[in-house]
Design a protein around this motif. Structure first.
Motif, short mmCIF file in Angstrom:
data_model
loop_
_atom_site.label_atom_id
_atom_site.label_comp_id
_atom_site.label_asym_id
_atom_site.label_seq_id
_atom_site.Cartn_x
_atom_site.Cartn_y
_atom_site.Cartn_z
N ILE A 12 0.88 -1.16 0.00
CA ILE A 12 0.00 0.00 0.00
C ILE A 12 0.92 1.21 0.00
O ILE A 12 1.84 1.29 0.82
N VAL A 13 0.69 2.11 -0.94
CA VAL A 13 1.57 3.27 -1.13
C VAL A 13 0.74 4.54 -1.21
O VAL A 13 -0.45 4.50 -1.53
N TRP A 14 1.39 5.66 -0.91
CA TRP A 14 0.82 6.97 -1.25
C TRP A 14 1.21 7.24 -2.69
O TRP A 14 2.33 6.94 -3.10
N ILE A 64 -9.81 -2.57 4.08
CA ILE A 64 -8.42 -2.58 4.55
C ILE A 64 -8.47 -2.27 6.03
O ILE A 64 -9.05 -1.25 6.43
N GLU A 65 -7.85 -3.10 6.84
CA GLU A 65 -7.95 -2.91 8.29
C GLU A 65 -6.67 -2.39 8.93
O GLU A 65 -6.68 -2.06 10.11
N SER A 71 -10.83 2.05 5.55
CA SER A 71 -10.63 2.29 4.13
C SER A 71 -11.02 1.07 3.31
O SER A 71 -11.14 -0.03 3.86
N VAL A 72 -11.20 1.29 2.01
CA VAL A 72 -11.49 0.19 1.09
C VAL A 72 -10.66 0.35 -0.18
O VAL A 72 -10.39 1.47 -0.62
N VAL A 92 2.53 0.56 3.95
CA VAL A 92 2.46 -0.70 4.68
C VAL A 92 2.12 -1.82 3.69
O VAL A 92 1.62 -1.55 2.60
N ASP A 93 2.39 -3.06 4.06
CA ASP A 93 1.89 -4.20 3.28
C ASP A 93 0.42 -4.39 3.61
O ASP A 93 0.01 -4.25 4.77
N ALA A 94 -0.39 -4.71 2.61
CA ALA A 94 -1.80 -5.02 2.86
C ALA A 94 -1.88 -6.29 3.70
O ALA A 94 -1.05 -7.19 3.55
N GLN A 95 -2.86 -6.34 4.59
CA GLN A 95 -2.97 -7.52 5.44
C GLN A 95 -3.37 -8.74 4.60
O GLN A 95 -3.87 -8.61 3.48
#
Length: 120
Positions: A12-14, A64-65, A71-72, A92-95
């Motif tokens: 997950i990136v900006w 996304i938790e 968020s989604v 962060v890495d997505a869960q």
């Protein structure tokens, strides 16, 4: 010397989504990277889906938790960008399970369920 960041699948990136046209999602916002690090490095492109805090309960939204706010992933809004031009920054890495859930929603949109059913 520090190596430059190269986005990887499941990161997950900006990222800067401007400029936009029509109903595309814009702004500097989070995104889920779908493409591999090898592809991203070789092509200079990244395939991603935007992440939004506007949760509408749509069938193509994936929760996304592990973000600061609920968020989604907007799985139906796949985009390809030249990532080096987009002020990309790792968050962060997505869960676990997010990528599979995104692909599960995405594959029928592009007609891929027939391939999965036939085993090819």
């Amino acid at each position: 010397m520090k190596q430059p960041y190269i986005p990887e699948r499941n990161h997950i990136v900006w990222m800067d989504f401007e400029p936009t046209k029509g109903k595309e999602i814009g702004k500097y916002r989070p995104a889920l990277i779908l493409s591999s690090k090898t592809y991203n490095k070789k092509t200079g492109l990244v395939i991603c889906c935007p992440i939004s805090t506007s949760i509408r309960g749509g069938a193509t939204e994936v929760p996304i938790e592990n973000m600061d706010k609920p968020s989604v992933v907007a799985a139906s809004l796949i985009q390809t960008f030249a990532w080096q031009e987009r002020k990309i920054k790792f968050i962060v890495d997505a869960q676990e399970g997010v990528m599979d859930a995104v692909l599960f929603r995405l594959i029928p949109l592009i007609g891929g369920e027939k391939l999965l059913q036939s085993g090819q």
